[in-house]
Design a protein around this motif. Structure first.
Motif, PDB file in Angstrom:
ATOM      1  N   SER A  42       1.142  -1.081   0.061  1.00 46.23           N
ATOM      2  CA  SER A  42      -0.151  -0.047  -0.399  1.00 46.23           C
ATOM      3  C   SER A  42       0.926   0.814  -0.093  1.00 46.23           C
ATOM      4  CB  SER A  42      -1.031  -0.089   1.264  1.00 46.23           C
ATOM      5  OG  SER A  42      -1.186   0.778   1.016  1.00 46.23           O
ATOM      6  N   SER A  44       0.293   4.355   0.376  1.00 45.70           N
ATOM      7  CA  SER A  44      -0.539   5.582   1.581  1.00 45.70           C
ATOM      8  C   SER A  44      -0.037   4.727   2.718  1.00 45.70           C
ATOM      9  CB  SER A  44      -1.859   5.281   1.363  1.00 45.70           C
ATOM     10  OG  SER A  44      -2.511   5.899   2.466  1.00 45.70           O
ATOM     11  N   ARG A  51      -2.004   7.997   7.097  1.00 48.09           N
ATOM     12  CA  ARG A  51      -2.747   9.151   7.678  1.00 48.09           C
ATOM     13  C   ARG A  51      -3.220   9.178   9.346  1.00 48.09           C
ATOM     14  NH1 ARG A  51      -4.002  11.235   2.506  1.00 48.09           N
ATOM     15  NH2 ARG A  51      -3.777   9.821   0.727  1.00 48.09           N
ATOM     16  N   LYS A 112      -7.212  14.651   2.096  1.00 48.72           N
ATOM     17  CA  LYS A 112      -7.471  13.688   3.125  1.00 48.72           C
ATOM     18  C   LYS A 112      -9.296  13.613   1.625  1.00 48.72           C
ATOM     19  CE  LYS A 112     -10.097  12.218   6.853  1.00 48.72           C
ATOM     20  NZ  LYS A 112     -10.446  12.392   8.386  1.00 48.72           N
ATOM     21  N   LYS A 113      -9.554  14.352   1.570  1.00 41.83           N
ATOM     22  CA  LYS A 113     -11.226  14.749   0.798  1.00 41.83           C
ATOM     23  C   LYS A 113     -10.506  13.878  -1.225  1.00 41.83           C
ATOM     24  CE  LYS A 113     -13.561  16.812  -2.713  1.00 41.83           C
ATOM     25  NZ  LYS A 113     -13.871  17.491  -3.386  1.00 41.83           N
ATOM     26  N   GLN A 114      -9.326  13.899  -1.449  1.00 43.07           N
ATOM     27  CA  GLN A 114      -8.950  13.070  -2.636  1.00 43.07           C
ATOM     28  C   GLN A 114      -7.515  12.228  -2.395  1.00 43.07           C
ATOM     29  OE1 GLN A 114     -10.022  14.141  -5.671  1.00 43.07           O
ATOM     30  NE2 GLN A 114     -10.968  16.030  -4.587  1.00 43.07           N
ATOM     31  N   ASN A 115      -7.172  12.006  -0.639  1.00 47.92           N
ATOM     32  CA  ASN A 115      -6.648  10.702  -1.255  1.00 47.92           C
ATOM     33  C   ASN A 115      -5.181  11.500  -1.044  1.00 47.92           C
ATOM     34  OD1 ASN A 115      -8.114   9.105   0.191  1.00 47.92           O
ATOM     35  ND2 ASN A 115      -8.838   8.255  -1.768  1.00 47.92           N
ATOM     36  N   ILE A 117      -1.046  12.138  -1.832  1.00 48.59           N
ATOM     37  CA  ILE A 117       0.059  10.835  -1.454  1.00 48.59           C
ATOM     38  C   ILE A 117       1.201  11.634  -1.691  1.00 48.59           C
ATOM     39  CG2 ILE A 117       1.852   9.321  -1.355  1.00 48.59           C
ATOM     40  CD1 ILE A 117      -1.040   8.501  -1.404  1.00 48.59           C
ATOM     41  N   ASP A 121       0.358  16.370  -5.556  1.00 50.80           N
ATOM     42  CA  ASP A 121      -0.672  15.659  -5.742  1.00 50.80           C
ATOM     43  C   ASP A 121      -2.221  16.828  -5.928  1.00 50.80           C
ATOM     44  OD1 ASP A 121      -0.553  12.783  -6.259  1.00 50.80           O
ATOM     45  OD2 ASP A 121      -0.944  11.829  -4.845  1.00 50.80           O
ATOM     46  N   TYR A 270      -0.379  15.397   5.504  1.00 52.34           N
ATOM     47  CA  TYR A 270      -1.367  14.487   4.819  1.00 52.34           C
ATOM     48  C   TYR A 270      -1.515  13.469   6.227  1.00 52.34           C
ATOM     49  CZ  TYR A 270      -0.656  16.218   0.134  1.00 52.34           C
ATOM     50  OH  TYR A 270      -0.452  17.222  -0.715  1.00 52.34           O
TER      51      TYR A 270
END
Length: 509
Positions: A42, A44, A51, A112-115, A117, A121, A270
């Motif tokens: 992963s 993220s 997160r 956070k909404k758009q994830n 990294i 981004d 993030y």
């Protein structure tokens, strides 16, 4: 490779044992952080710790990242060379936090909404331009590579100086690279954040001990100290002239905006568990310039009287020289200097690991995952980032073997280029009219101007850094270009939706 070291009271077995224990502890933290977790599968989780960083861990990882080995190893010698005009090192750290507060909470909610990294981004999301994204990636990777080089040089100076050459410069760099790569591979951002927290605590203790020892050596009389400096080197205690004041303001702008653009610091935004935790951590950070850079500044000033007449090269070993004399005062100070030894090295490594992790994430996510193989599984992306980090380390190790200047010179160089991404964040988050092409040409013009001034030996003109001139041109191009060639009404409405906190909160729910 040339190296200069100081004979230390605790050089030899004790210092080597402390280093070994420190290395083993870091590797165990990496193993513990990654056990039972599929970190390599992963992006993220590996790069942002899921997160889920809490207020204490987030605060200390921000602290340890912001106050690197350069703070102790590089700033004390700079205060020694410049005198009281180096007082600027305190307010520019305060300004960094001010710039964070200007954009970090808003970026967190959208990220956070758009994830998100990586920092780019946001660039991709806001401007939807490949040219803008690629240029931002190049500028940020330059800043990261430069910053990592600074930390490798600092590791060599710190370990060689504090062990009197028992561990030579080159072996120190290689050894801690291996340790850092090991625990970072094992635990990702979780390992980096936990080690940062530990190293941040050690750094605070070490700096306090260093100040106490310096005061004992100087006799503890501040008034006598300033009188002695005024008599022997009055230029270091007098009111700064106009050129120094202009240069001071230039540094405030350059560092305030440049350091806030560190990719590894943006990624910690993030990584926060919530916006509230992020704001609480940043609020606590406002006190750290006085506790950290302020104390180091005082140490450098004390050393003007303790060790008069050191040239630039000799002053770079100032921390080792002071540690030697403090360690000889009493057994208590001997062992506290051993702790300081660990604190300095720990602070350096805590910054280097963050920088390397951020560099790897941008290679794997922004370059490989976005442009080379968008369909690649996340496990492969993580592996590409890890391998890219090894290649970077190998290249920088070759450069660090013959470092290009003092730590402070290396420190200034990286900001000239990195600061040019600031308008894309600061203006982009609030101004819906800001268009992609003015941002591209502004970043490019600013970077070219700053780079040209540095390469031609004119890094400052009238006391103002090339990066500041570049940033002024950058902002001007962004603003003028967006007024002359604004986005369409539909695009402005879309920009407004993309940067709306209300929409981000609603969608996050």
């Amino acid at each position: 490779m040339e190296e200069e070291t100081q004979e230390l009271a605790f050089a030899g077995t004790d210092a080597i044992v402390i280093l070994c224990l420190y290395g083993v502890a870091m590797i165990l933290i990496g193993w513990w952080s990654g056990r039972g977790k599929q970190l390599g599968k992963s992006v993220s989780d590996y790069y942002l710790a899921g997160r889920n960083l809490g207020v204490i861990t987030l605060f200390f990882t921000l602290y340890a990242t912001q106050y690197s080995g350069n703070t102790v190893v590089g700033y004390a010698p700079q205060a020694y060379r410049e005198g009281f005009s180096w007082l600027q090192s305190i307010p520019f750290f305060i300004l960094i936090i001010g710039v964070y507060l200007l954009f970090a909470p808003r970026l967190y909610v959208i990220g956070k909404k758009q994830n998100f990294i990586t920092p780019t981004d946001w660039i991709t999301h806001r401007f939807q331009s490949r040219a803008v994204t690629i240029l931002a990636i190049v500028l940020m990777l330059w800043g990261l590579a430069n910053y990592l080089l600074e930390q490798l040089v600092a590791i060599g100076h710190a370990v060689a100086g504090l062990t009197a050459g028992a561990i030579p410069y080159g072996w120190a760099v290689i050894g801690f690279i291996v340790i850092m790569l090991t625990y970072e591979w094992l635990g990702g951002m979780r390992a980096v954040a936990i080690t940062d927290a530990l190293q941040g605590i050690i750094l605070m203790i070490g700096i306090a001990i260093m100040l106490a020892g310096a005061l004992v050596l100087s006799g503890g009389g501040v008034s006598d100290l300033t009188a002695s400096i005024a008599a022997q080197q009055p230029e270091k205690i007098g009111v700064p002239d106009l050129a120094t004041n202009i240069n001071w303001l230039s540094m405030l702008i350059l560092v305030g905006f440049g350091a806030a653009m560190y990719p590894h610091a943006v990624q910690r935004i993030y990584s926060s568990r919530s916006e509230r935790i992020l704001k609480r951590s940043l609020a606590r950070m406002t006190w750290m310039p006085f506790i950290t850079s302020g104390v180091v500044f005082v140490v450098g000033i004390i050393c003007i009287d303790l060790y008069p007449g050191l040239d630039v090269s000799a002053s770079e070993q100032l921390v080792g020289l002071l540690a030697n004399d403090v360690a000889g005062l009493h057994p208590f100070f001997y062992w506290t200097m051993v702790l300081l030894f660990g604190a300095v090295v720990g602070a350096i490594v805590s910054t280097a690991d963050s920088v390397l992790l951020s560099f790897s994430s941008m290679i794997s996510h922004d370059i490989y995952g976005r442009y080379i193989d968008p369909e690649a599984p996340q496990q492969r992306k993580v592996m590409v980032g890890k391998l890219a980090g090894i290649v970077l380390i190998a290249l920088l190790l070759w450069i660090a073997w013959n470092p290009p200047g003092t730590l402070y010179q290396i420190f200034v160089l990286k900001f000239e280029i990195l600061v040019q991404v600031a308008p894309a964040f600061v203006l982009g988050l609030y101004w819906k009219r800001l268009a992609a092409w003015p941002v591209f040409w502004g970043m490019l013009a600013g970077a070219v101007l700053a780079g040209a001034m540095t390469l031609t030996g004119n890094s400052t003109v009238f006391g103002i850094h090339g990066g500041v001139y570049g940033l002024a041109v950058n902002f001007a191009v962004c603003v003028a270009g967006s007024f002359l060639f604004p986005p369409t009404a539909g695009k402005q409405a879309e920009n407004s939706r993309m940067t709306s906190l209300e929409a981000a909160v609603q969608n996050a729910r």
